[in-house]
Design an enzyme around this catalytic site. Structure first.
Site, PDB file in Angstrom:
ATOM      1  CD  GLU A  88      -5.923  -2.083  -1.759  1.00 47.50           C
ATOM      2  OE1 GLU A  88      -6.049  -1.074  -1.035  1.00 47.50           O
ATOM      3  OE2 GLU A  88      -6.665  -3.078  -1.647  1.00 47.50           O
ATOM      4  CB  ALA A 135      -4.529  -9.366  -3.175  1.00 46.54           C
ATOM      5  N   GLY A 158      -7.345  -6.600   0.025  1.00 48.38           N
ATOM      6  CA  GLY A 158      -8.332  -7.627  -0.303  1.00 48.38           C
ATOM      7  C   GLY A 158      -8.980  -8.241   0.934  1.00 48.38           C
ATOM      8  CD  GLU A 177     -10.545  -4.666  -2.121  1.00 48.37           C
ATOM      9  OE1 GLU A 177      -9.555  -5.428  -2.110  1.00 48.37           O
ATOM     10  OE2 GLU A 177     -10.796  -3.903  -3.067  1.00 48.37           O
TER      11      GLU A 177
HETATM   12  N1  CAA Z   1       0.823 -10.793   0.580  1.00 45.88           N
HETATM   13  C1  CAA Z   1       1.803 -11.708   0.719  1.00 45.88           C
HETATM   14  N2  CAA Z   1       2.446 -11.940   1.870  1.00 45.88           N
HETATM   15  C2  CAA Z   1       2.091 -11.197   2.941  1.00 45.88           C
HETATM   16  C3  CAA Z   1       1.105 -10.216   2.866  1.00 45.88           C
HETATM   17  C4  CAA Z   1       0.426 -10.033   1.623  1.00 45.88           C
HETATM   18  N3  CAA Z   1      -0.568  -9.166   1.464  1.00 45.88           N
HETATM   19  N4  CAA Z   1       0.990  -9.619   4.073  1.00 45.88           N
HETATM   20  C5  CAA Z   1       1.910 -10.217   4.871  1.00 45.88           C
HETATM   21  N5  CAA Z   1       2.569 -11.168   4.195  1.00 45.88           N
HETATM   22  C6  CAA Z   1       3.629 -12.053   4.694  1.00 45.88           C
HETATM   23  C7  CAA Z   1       4.937 -11.304   4.844  1.00 45.88           C
HETATM   24  O1  CAA Z   1       5.619 -11.240   3.595  1.00 45.88           O
HETATM   25  C8  CAA Z   1       5.654 -12.151   5.863  1.00 45.88           C
HETATM   26  O2  CAA Z   1       6.165 -13.292   5.201  1.00 45.88           O
HETATM   27  P1  CAA Z   1       7.652 -13.827   5.585  1.00 45.88           P
HETATM   28  O3  CAA Z   1       7.548 -14.227   7.041  1.00 45.88           O
HETATM   29  O4  CAA Z   1       7.841 -14.983   4.666  1.00 45.88           O
HETATM   30  O5  CAA Z   1       8.591 -12.677   5.367  1.00 45.88           O
HETATM   31  C9  CAA Z   1       4.516 -12.637   6.765  1.00 45.88           C
HETATM   32  O6  CAA Z   1       3.311 -12.480   6.009  1.00 45.88           O
HETATM   33  C10 CAA Z   1       4.366 -11.816   8.031  1.00 45.88           C
HETATM   34  O7  CAA Z   1       4.251 -10.453   7.651  1.00 45.88           O
HETATM   35  P2  CAA Z   1       5.181  -9.285   8.274  1.00 45.88           P
HETATM   36  O8  CAA Z   1       6.506  -9.834   8.657  1.00 45.88           O
HETATM   37  O9  CAA Z   1       5.143  -8.136   7.316  1.00 45.88           O
HETATM   38  O10 CAA Z   1       4.349  -8.966   9.603  1.00 45.88           O
HETATM   39  P3  CAA Z   1       4.312  -7.564  10.383  1.00 45.88           P
HETATM   40  O11 CAA Z   1       3.631  -7.850  11.673  1.00 45.88           O
HETATM   41  O12 CAA Z   1       5.634  -6.949  10.430  1.00 45.88           O
HETATM   42  O13 CAA Z   1       3.355  -6.619   9.493  1.00 45.88           O
HETATM   43  C11 CAA Z   1       1.427  -6.103   8.137  1.00 45.88           C
HETATM   44  C12 CAA Z   1       1.991  -6.952   9.312  1.00 45.88           C
HETATM   45  C13 CAA Z   1       1.372  -4.637   8.546  1.00 45.88           C
HETATM   46  C14 CAA Z   1       0.015  -6.615   7.877  1.00 45.88           C
HETATM   47  C15 CAA Z   1       2.325  -6.296   6.914  1.00 45.88           C
HETATM   48  O14 CAA Z   1       2.527  -7.671   6.688  1.00 45.88           O
HETATM   49  C16 CAA Z   1       1.784  -5.693   5.654  1.00 45.88           C
HETATM   50  O15 CAA Z   1       1.836  -4.481   5.476  1.00 45.88           O
HETATM   51  N6  CAA Z   1       1.233  -6.537   4.737  1.00 45.88           N
HETATM   52  C17 CAA Z   1       0.754  -6.094   3.456  1.00 45.88           C
HETATM   53  C18 CAA Z   1      -0.554  -5.354   3.596  1.00 45.88           C
HETATM   54  C19 CAA Z   1      -1.033  -4.860   2.240  1.00 45.88           C
HETATM   55  O16 CAA Z   1      -0.414  -4.017   1.624  1.00 45.88           O
HETATM   56  N7  CAA Z   1      -2.187  -5.405   1.763  1.00 45.88           N
HETATM   57  C20 CAA Z   1      -2.765  -5.022   0.501  1.00 45.88           C
HETATM   58  C21 CAA Z   1      -2.328  -5.933  -0.597  1.00 45.88           C
HETATM   59  S1  CAA Z   1      -2.834  -5.367  -2.171  1.00 45.88           S
HETATM   60  C22 CAA Z   1      -4.433  -5.885  -2.372  1.00 45.88           C
HETATM   61  O17 CAA Z   1      -5.028  -6.453  -1.470  1.00 45.88           O
HETATM   62  C23 CAA Z   1      -5.044  -5.594  -3.711  1.00 45.88           C
HETATM   63  C24 CAA Z   1      -6.512  -5.766  -3.781  1.00 45.88           C
HETATM   64  O18 CAA Z   1      -7.268  -4.892  -3.422  1.00 45.88           O
HETATM   65  C25 CAA Z   1      -7.100  -6.957  -4.363  1.00 45.88           C
END
Ligand code: CAA
Length: 261
Positions: free
Chosen positions: A135, A67, A112, A115
Site C-alpha cells: 500500500e 483492494a 487487501g 489481509e
Molecule cells: N485493483 C484493480 N485491478 C487490479 C489490481 C488491483 N489491486 N491488481 C491487478 N489488477 C488488474 C490490472 O489492472 C490488470 O487489468 P487490465 O488487464 O485491465 O490492465 C489485471 O488485473 C492484470 O494485472 P497486471 O497486468 O498488473 O498483471 P501483472 O502480472 O503484470 O502484475 C501484480 C501482477 C504484481 C499483482 C500487479 O497487478 C499489481 O501490482 N497489482 C496491484 C497490487 C497492489 O498494489 N495491491 C494493493 C492494493 S491497495 C489495498 O489493498 C488497500 C487495502 O489494504 C485495503
C-alpha cells in the site's frame, strides 16, 4: 445464494468453499466483492451444517491482488474510510465465524488480499503464492487490518519491514516466518485444504467451535484472564453430550459418534 463475483460451493460434506471470481482483475476486492463476501460468510456462519470454510481465488495467478485500485482512485476520504470499515467488518466476521476458515492462497495475496488471508484462521499456500502489503507504494496504508494481524502472526519487526517496504514474500519465506501453515504444489492446494477441513469436520462440533473461539478471543486478553476464560470454556465442553461420547469411546476403544450437542 448466488453472487456476481463469488462462487459458493460445497466441495465436501460440511465444507463450504468461497471462490472470488474476478480473474481478469486478479480477483481485486471492489466494494461489491467485499459486500458479497460478507454476506456469504455470514450465511455460512448461520448454517449449522457448515463445519469449515475455505476461501480461494479463481484462476491460476491470484488469490486476491488487493483492494480494487481503480475503485479506490475515485474515492473521497470519507468513502475510503467507509471502504475500510466494510473490509474490517468482513475480516471480523471471518474471525468470529463458528468454524475454522482456511485461506487457500493460489497466487498473489497482496494488500487487501493478504489481509483477507490473514483474517482466515490459517493459510495454506501453493508454491506460487506471493504475499505482501504494497500500500505505501500507492500513498496509502493497509486498511483491512494488515498492520495488526500481520504483526500478531509474524512479529513487529517483520510486519514493519513488510508494511514499509512493500516487499513481496514468496511461499518458502512465508512458511519460514510463520505466515502460512503449509506450502504445497499448485495442483495439491485444494486437496490439502480438503484434508484439513475434513479432519476438522470429523471432530466434536461444539469443541471445535469453542477451541477456535478460545484462541481468537484469548489473543486479545492478558494471559491470566485468557487462561481463566479457557478454564470456564473447558467446563462448558464438559456439559456436552459429545464429551461423554468422546471420552467413553476412547475408553471402549471405538470411534466416537459426535452429534454436535
Ligand atoms: N485493483 C484493480 N485491478 C487490479 C489490481 C488491483 N489491486 N491488481 C491487478 N489488477 C488488474 C490490472 O489492472 C490488470 O487489468 P487490465 O488487464 O485491465 O490492465 C489485471 O488485473 C492484470 O494485472 P497486471 O497486468 O498488473 O498483471 P501483472 O502480472 O503484470 O502484475 C501484480 C501482477 C504484481 C499483482 C500487479 O497487478 C499489481 O501490482 N497489482 C496491484 C497490487 C497492489 O498494489 N495491491 C494493493 C492494493 S491497495 C489495498 O489493498 C488497500 C487495502 O489494504 C485495503
Amino acid at each position: 445464494m448466488t453472487f456476481e463475483t463469488l462462487l459458493v460451493s460445497a466441495p465436501a460434506p460440511e465444507v463450504r468453499l468461497l471462490t472470488i471470481n474476478r480473474p481478469k482483475a486478479l480477483n481485486a476486492l471492489a466494494p461489491a466483492v467485499v459486500r458479497e463476501l460478507l454476506q456469504a460468510v455470514a450465511d455460512a456462519a448461520g448454517d449449522a451444517g457448515v463445519r469449515a470454510l475455505m476461501i480461494t481465488g479463481a484462476g491460476d495467478k491470484a488469490f486476491v491482488a488487493g483492494a480494487d485500485i481503480a475503485a479506490m482512485s475515485a474515492m473521497s476520504a470519507l468513502e475510503g474510510r467507509e471502504f475500510a470499515v466494510q473490509g474490517h467488518a468482513l475480516m471480523r466476521t471471518i474471525e468470529m465465524a463458528p468454524f475454522p476458515a482456511i485461506a487457500l492462497v493460489n497466487g498473489y495475496a497482496l494488500g487487501g488480499g493478504c489481509e483477507l488471508a490473514l483474517a482466515c484462521d490459517f493459510i495454506v499456500a501453493s508454491e506460487k503464492a506471493v504475499f505482501g502489503q504494497p500500500e505505501v507504494g500507492l500513498g496509502i496504508v493497509p486498511g483491512f487490518g494488515g498492520t495488526q494481524r500481520l504483526t500478531r502472526l509474524v512479529g513487529k519487526a517483520m510486519a514493519i519491514e513488510l508494511c514499509t517496504t512493500g516487499r513481496q514474500v514468496k511461499a518458502d519465506e512465508a512458511l519460514r516466518i510463520g505466515l502460512v501453515n503449509h506450502v504445497v504444489a499448485p495442483d495439491q492446494l485444494m486437496a490439502k485444504g480438503l484434508e484439513l477441513a475434513g479432519a476438522i469436520a470429523q471432530k466434536a462440533p461444539v469443541a471445535v467451535k469453542l477451541a477456535k473461539h478460545l484462541v481468537q478471543r484469548g489473543q486479545d486478553m492478558d494471559l491470566a484472564n485468557a487462561n481463566a476464560f479457557e478454564a470456564d470454556v473447558f467446563g462448558v465442553a464438559f456439559a456436552t453430550d459429545d464429551r461423554v461420547e468422546g471420552t467413553r469411546a476412547f475408553v471402549e476403544k471405538r470411534k466416537p459418534e459426535f452429534r454436535g450437542r
